[in-house]
Design a protein around this motif. Sequence first.
Motif, PDB file in Angstrom:
ATOM      1  N   VAL A 106       0.865  -1.198   0.000  1.00 46.70           N
ATOM      2  CA  VAL A 106       0.000   0.000   0.000  1.00 46.70           C
ATOM      3  C   VAL A 106       0.892   1.235   0.000  1.00 46.70           C
ATOM      4  O   VAL A 106       0.674   2.190   0.751  1.00 46.70           O
ATOM      5  CB  VAL A 106      -1.007  -0.006   1.178  1.00 46.70           C
ATOM      6  N   THR A 107       1.891   1.212  -0.867  1.00 44.59           N
ATOM      7  CA  THR A 107       2.865   2.290  -0.965  1.00 44.59           C
ATOM      8  C   THR A 107       2.175   3.627  -1.209  1.00 44.59           C
ATOM      9  O   THR A 107       1.214   3.715  -1.962  1.00 44.59           O
ATOM     10  CB  THR A 107       3.861   1.998  -2.104  1.00 44.59           C
ATOM     11  N   GLY A 108       2.694   4.676  -0.542  1.00 42.25           N
ATOM     12  CA  GLY A 108       2.162   6.024  -0.701  1.00 42.25           C
ATOM     13  C   GLY A 108       1.054   6.361   0.270  1.00 42.25           C
ATOM     14  O   GLY A 108       0.481   7.445   0.208  1.00 42.25           O
ATOM     15  N   ARG A 109       0.744   5.462   1.199  1.00 36.64           N
ATOM     16  CA  ARG A 109      -0.306   5.714   2.194  1.00 36.64           C
ATOM     17  C   ARG A 109       0.307   5.699   3.595  1.00 36.64           C
ATOM     18  O   ARG A 109       0.974   4.734   3.947  1.00 36.64           O
ATOM     19  CB  ARG A 109      -1.385   4.639   2.128  1.00 36.64           C
ATOM     20  N   PRO A 110       0.045   6.716   4.388  1.00 41.00           N
ATOM     21  CA  PRO A 110       0.545   6.697   5.763  1.00 41.00           C
ATOM     22  C   PRO A 110      -0.180   5.655   6.616  1.00 41.00           C
ATOM     23  O   PRO A 110       0.348   5.167   7.597  1.00 41.00           O
ATOM     24  CB  PRO A 110       0.280   8.111   6.269  1.00 41.00           C
ATOM     25  N   SER A 111      -1.421   5.312   6.220  1.00 44.15           N
ATOM     26  CA  SER A 111      -2.147   4.244   6.884  1.00 44.15           C
ATOM     27  C   SER A 111      -3.080   3.592   5.872  1.00 44.15           C
ATOM     28  O   SER A 111      -3.439   4.192   4.859  1.00 44.15           O
ATOM     29  CB  SER A 111      -2.944   4.757   8.092  1.00 44.15           C
ATOM     30  N   GLY A 145       9.400   0.204  10.475  1.00 43.09           N
ATOM     31  CA  GLY A 145       8.621   1.428  10.332  1.00 43.09           C
ATOM     32  C   GLY A 145       7.175   1.221   9.946  1.00 43.09           C
ATOM     33  O   GLY A 145       6.439   2.182   9.754  1.00 43.09           O
ATOM     34  N   LEU A 146       6.731  -0.022   9.829  1.00 40.61           N
ATOM     35  CA  LEU A 146       5.333  -0.302   9.524  1.00 40.61           C
ATOM     36  C   LEU A 146       4.761  -1.153  10.638  1.00 40.61           C
ATOM     37  O   LEU A 146       5.327  -2.181  10.989  1.00 40.61           O
ATOM     38  CB  LEU A 146       5.208  -1.034   8.188  1.00 40.61           C
ATOM     39  N   VAL A 147       3.639  -0.706  11.199  1.00 34.79           N
ATOM     40  CA  VAL A 147       2.999  -1.414  12.306  1.00 34.79           C
ATOM     41  C   VAL A 147       1.625  -1.885  11.863  1.00 34.79           C
ATOM     42  O   VAL A 147       0.883  -1.144  11.217  1.00 34.79           O
ATOM     43  CB  VAL A 147       2.873  -0.489  13.538  1.00 34.79           C
ATOM     44  N   ALA A 148       1.279  -3.099  12.214  1.00 36.30           N
ATOM     45  CA  ALA A 148      -0.040  -3.653  11.925  1.00 36.30           C
ATOM     46  C   ALA A 148      -0.782  -3.862  13.236  1.00 36.30           C
ATOM     47  O   ALA A 148      -0.202  -4.327  14.215  1.00 36.30           O
ATOM     48  CB  ALA A 148       0.100  -4.971  11.188  1.00 36.30           C
ATOM     49  N   SER A 149      -2.064  -3.498  13.257  1.00 37.03           N
ATOM     50  CA  SER A 149      -2.873  -3.711  14.464  1.00 37.03           C
ATOM     51  C   SER A 149      -4.244  -4.262  14.079  1.00 37.03           C
ATOM     52  O   SER A 149      -4.724  -4.042  12.963  1.00 37.03           O
ATOM     53  CB  SER A 149      -3.019  -2.416  15.264  1.00 37.03           C
ATOM     54  N   PHE A 150      -4.849  -4.993  15.009  1.00 38.91           N
ATOM     55  CA  PHE A 150      -6.149  -5.609  14.778  1.00 38.91           C
ATOM     56  C   PHE A 150      -7.239  -4.555  14.889  1.00 38.91           C
ATOM     57  O   PHE A 150      -7.267  -3.766  15.835  1.00 38.91           O
ATOM     58  CB  PHE A 150      -6.368  -6.733  15.792  1.00 38.91           C
ATOM     59  N   GLY A 151      -8.148  -4.519  13.931  1.00 37.85           N
ATOM     60  CA  GLY A 151      -9.240  -3.549  13.902  1.00 37.85           C
ATOM     61  C   GLY A 151      -8.877  -2.368  13.035  1.00 37.85           C
ATOM     62  O   GLY A 151      -7.735  -2.220  12.585  1.00 37.85           O
ATOM     63  N   PHE A 152      -9.870  -1.533  12.772  1.00 40.73           N
ATOM     64  CA  PHE A 152      -9.652  -0.299  12.008  1.00 40.73           C
ATOM     65  C   PHE A 152      -9.481   0.851  12.986  1.00 40.73           C
ATOM     66  O   PHE A 152     -10.369   1.113  13.803  1.00 40.73           O
ATOM     67  CB  PHE A 152     -10.816  -0.015  11.053  1.00 40.73           C
ATOM     68  N   HIS A 153      -8.345   1.540  12.934  1.00 46.07           N
ATOM     69  CA  HIS A 153      -8.025   2.619  13.849  1.00 46.07           C
ATOM     70  C   HIS A 153      -7.631   3.865  13.049  1.00 46.07           C
ATOM     71  O   HIS A 153      -6.762   3.794  12.206  1.00 46.07           O
ATOM     72  CB  HIS A 153      -6.857   2.239  14.770  1.00 46.07           C
ATOM     73  N   ARG A 154      -8.237   4.975  13.370  1.00 48.52           N
ATOM     74  CA  ARG A 154      -7.872   6.241  12.677  1.00 48.52           C
ATOM     75  C   ARG A 154      -6.783   6.936  13.420  1.00 48.52           C
ATOM     76  O   ARG A 154      -6.529   6.818  14.544  1.00 48.52           O
ATOM     77  CB  ARG A 154      -9.099   7.144  12.589  1.00 48.52           C
TER      78      ARG A 154
END
Length: 154
Positions: A106-111, A145-154
């Motif tokens: 998902v290059t180019g996206r901060p999240s 530098g990339l973190v993954a977490s469960f659920g959708f978080h803004r």
Amino acid sequence: MSRLGSELIWQGRMHLGDEPGILGDASYGGLSTELPITLKALGDANTSQTTLLVTTDNVTTVGGHPGHLLTAVLYDTEIDGTVTETELWRGRLTTSEHDLEVEVDVTGRPSAFIGVRIRVDTSVPPGLYDDFLLTRLSSKPVREGLVASFGFHR
């Protein structure tokens, strides 16, 4: 790919298939499930690539059938507020001998908001569907530098 160095996103016992209750203490998910995850780049990191590792138990496929469908879907909110779904990855789960590797970029996206969908192979006649366990979802970023977490978080 080894789970060594991977980041745990979700762990449990989700039973997928058509015979509720036969896999002990597992929660029953029916014929499909989708796990929501958020990918976030930390600080100035410009990395948005990861390998998601999907761990299962008791997967058995019947000869001539393609296996269980697994897709990774990007949920994107447009300027007008509508949400689009873009399939990032599609593959088949045919064994539990090793983790299924799902490449996500998902290059180019901060999240990014990603759904990991698993659907039981229904090309087999009803009543003969495979019953198996989804037990773990983890992430192995290409770089720090990339973190993954469960659920959708803004």
